[in-house]
Write an enzyme that holds these catalytic residues in place. Structure first.
Site, short mmCIF file in Angstrom:
data_model
loop_
_atom_site.label_atom_id
_atom_site.label_comp_id
_atom_site.label_asym_id
_atom_site.label_seq_id
_atom_site.Cartn_x
_atom_site.Cartn_y
_atom_site.Cartn_z
N GLY A 183 -15.68 58.79 27.54
CA GLY A 183 -16.42 59.72 28.38
C GLY A 183 -17.69 59.10 28.95
N ASP A 185 -18.46 56.20 30.61
CA ASP A 185 -17.66 55.16 31.25
C ASP A 185 -18.29 53.77 31.26
OD1 ASP A 185 -16.43 57.56 31.75
OD2 ASP A 185 -16.17 57.25 33.88
N GLU A 419 -24.77 66.20 37.99
CA GLU A 419 -23.94 65.54 36.98
C GLU A 419 -24.82 64.94 35.89
OE1 GLU A 419 -20.23 62.31 37.03
OE2 GLU A 419 -21.51 62.56 38.78
#
Length: 451
Positions: A183, A185, A419
Site C-alpha cells: 500500500g 508504493d 490523497e
C-alpha cells in the site's frame, strides 16, 4: 479544547464537512463499487474499498455491505483478495491487459483483477459496519450481522492465504512481492530491495497515465521506478501468478512489518466477530486467535533495540531495513507500547515543531531524506492517521485517538479530501476528492468521543 504548538485550539467546525465528504462518495460511486478517485484511480482498490466501506457505513449500511460484497466477488480461489478490481472504465495504467491474470488458474473467471494483494484491513471495516448497523438498529443491524455470517468463510480464507502462501516458514511476517502490495508504493522502505530489481530488455514498453492527473509530476514515482514496478508484474505474469513459483522467480521479496501488524489485529477482530455472531466454528475462531498471536509476535521480533522502531526484512539479502518510516510504528497497531508511544508523539514525529498538524508523516520530519511532496516519501496520509487512531481507540487510549482525530479534521477542514498532505504547509497533494479520505472523515465525525 487543548493546546497545539503553544496555541489554545477549539475543535474544527463540522458544518458542511460531513456533507462534502458524503458528496465525494456519491460522485465516485460506480453502482456496486466506489472508484478510489474520480480521475487518477477509476477502479476499485482492495484496502481503499475497505476503508471506503467504513465511511459508507455512516451513510448507509446496505451500501457499505455492497462495497465489500463486490470486492469478494473478485476473490481468487486461493483466498487472495486482489489489489485492483477493474471497473468498465479505462484510462488507468497498468490495466487488465498488462496484468494478464486471465491465465492464472486461481483467478475469477468473470471479474478482471490484478494479480497481487494489499494490506488486509477488511475485518476492521466489517467490524465498523456491524457497529454502525447496531447503532441504527432494525433492518440495518440484521443486514450487517447477516453479512458477517455469509462472508466469514471468505475473510477466513483470505487470512489463511496470507498466513501460508506469504509466511511459509511461520515466522509471523507477511512477505510481499511488490511495493504496491504494502500500500506504501514508493516508500523509502523499498529503495534497497528495488535497487536489486533490474528490468530485463524484454520488458514491454509503457506509457503512464498517472502523471496526467496531478499538478506536479514530482509528487509521483519516477519512470525508472515504474520500470521496476512493471518488471515485477512481468515476472509474476510469466509464472501465471502461481504462489510457489512466484516465490522462486520474483526479484522483490520483503517481510512487511506493517502489513503483518494489520493481519494480526484484523485476525483478532474477525475472531471476535465470529464469536459474537456464531460465524464459523470454534476451531476457526481459535485459528484466527493463533494467527493474531503469531503475527503480533512476528512484528515485535523486528524492533530495533537501538531505535525502538520495527523493521522490514529483505528476504533476498537477509538484511534488516532500518529506514525511519511510519511503518516502524507497526507495534503500536498491535497493542500498547510505551516506548513507541513516546517516539510517536515525540519531536522526531508528531511532536516536530515544524509540522502544520501533529500527525504522522510517512517519513520522520527530522530525516534529511524526507521528500515532503513525494507520495509515500514524506507527506501525511489521512488514512494512516485513521489507522493509528483506530488502534489507539481499540486499546483504550482515548486521548491519543482524540488527538489524531481533531488534528486530522483540522487538516481536512477545507474539504479538498486530498490523497495526502504536505506535512509542513498542510497543502493537499496527489489526487483530490479521494474516496477513502472522505470516508475516514465521515468516521471521525461520527465518533461519539469528539470534543
Amino acid at each position: 479544547m487543548w493546546r497545539e504548538g503553544g496555541a489554545v485550539l477549539v475543535p474544527v467546525s463540522d458544518v458542511g464537512l460531513g456533507d462534502r465528504a458524503a458528496e465525494v462518495l456519491r460522485r465516485n460511486d460506480l453502482g456496486s463499487m466506489t472508484a478510489a478517485a474520480p480521475r487518477l484511480y477509476p477502479h476499485m482498490w482492495s484496502w481503499d474499498s475497505a476503508l471506503i466501506a467504513v465511511g459508507l457505513a455512516q451513510l448507509s449500511v446496505p451500501r457499505a455491505v455492497t462495497e465489500l460484497r463486490t470486492l469478494l466477488r473478485a476473490q481468487w480461489s486461493t483466498g487472495m483478495i486482489p489489489h485492483i478490481v477493474f471497473s468498465e472504465g479505462d484510462g488507468y495504467f497498468p490495466g487488465p491487459e498488462r496484468w494478464g491474470t486471465q491465465a492464472a488458474a486461481a483467478a475469477p473467471g468473470s471479474v478482471r483483477t490484478s494479480g497481487i494483494c494489499q494490506p488486509p484491513v477488511h475485518a476492521v471495516a466489517v467490524r465498523r459496519i456491524v457497529d454502525a448497523g447496531r447503532r441504527a438498529g432494525g433492518a440495518a443491524r440484521e443486514e450487517a450481522e447477516a453479512f458477517v455470517r455469509d462472508t466469514f468463510g471468505a475473510w477466513l480464507a483470505w487470512h489463511r492465504w496470507l498466513a501460508t502462501a506469504r509466511d511459509p516458514d511461520r515466522r509471523g511476517l507477511v512477505e510481499i512481492y511488490h511495493g504496491w502490495e504494502s500500500g506504501m508504493d514508493n516508500s523509502p522502505r523499498w529503495d534497497r530491495p528495488y535497487a536489486a530489481v533490474v528490468p530485463g530488455a524484454e520488458l514491454p514498453s509503457f506509457v503512464r497515465t498517472d502523471v496526467d492527473h496531478v499538478g506536479d509530476a514530482g509528487e509521483r514515482p519516477t519512470d525508472a521506478e515504474y520500470g521496476r514496478y512493471l518488471w515485477l508484474v512481468e515476472q509474476l505474469r510469466r509464472v501465471d501468478y502461481d504462489d510457489d513459483a512466484a516465490r522462486d522467480v520474483v526479484g522483490f521479496r520483503v517481510a512487511d512489518v506493517f502489513t503483518s501488524a494489520i493481519l494480526a489485529v484484523a485476525s483478532d477482530e474477525l475472531a471476535v466477530l465470529g464469536e459474537e455472531l456464531g460465524a464459523g466454528t470454534a476451531g476457526d475462531v481459535a485459528e484466527l486467535r493463533e494467527l493474531a498471536a503469531r503475527f503480533r509476535a512476528g512484528v515485535l521480533s523486528t524492533v530495533s533495540p537501538s531505535t525502538g522502531l520495527a523493521r522490514d526484512l529483505d528476504r533476498r539479502s537477509g538484511e534488516w531495513i532500518e529506514t525511519e518510516t511510519v511503518a516502524g510504528f507497526a507495534p503500536l497497531l498491535c497493542g500498547p507500547d510505551e516506548r513507541q508511544r513516546e517516539l510517536f508523539w515525540g519531536e522526531r514525529w508528531c511532536g516536530h515543531p515544524a509540522l502544520a498538524h501533529p500527525l504522522p508523516p510517512t517519513v520522520s520530519p527530522s530525516d534529511p531524506g524526507l521528500q515532503p511532496r513525494a507520495y509515500w516519501r514524506g507527506p501525511v496520509w489521512p488514512i494512516v492517521s485513521w489507522l493509528f487512531g483506530w488502534a489507539f481507540e481499540r486499546q483504550g487510549d482515548h486521548d491519543g485517538a482524540g488527538r489524531l482525530r481533531e488534528a486530522s479534521l483540522r487538516q481536512l477542514a477545507a474539504g479538498d479530501f486530498g490523497e495526502y498532505y504536505e506535512p509542513f504547509t498542510g497543502e493537499p497533494l496527489g489526487s483530490l476528492h479521494q474516496s477513502w479520505t472522505a470516508a475516514v472523515t465521515l468516521d471521525w465525525l461520527a465518533q461519539p468521543g469528539r470534543r
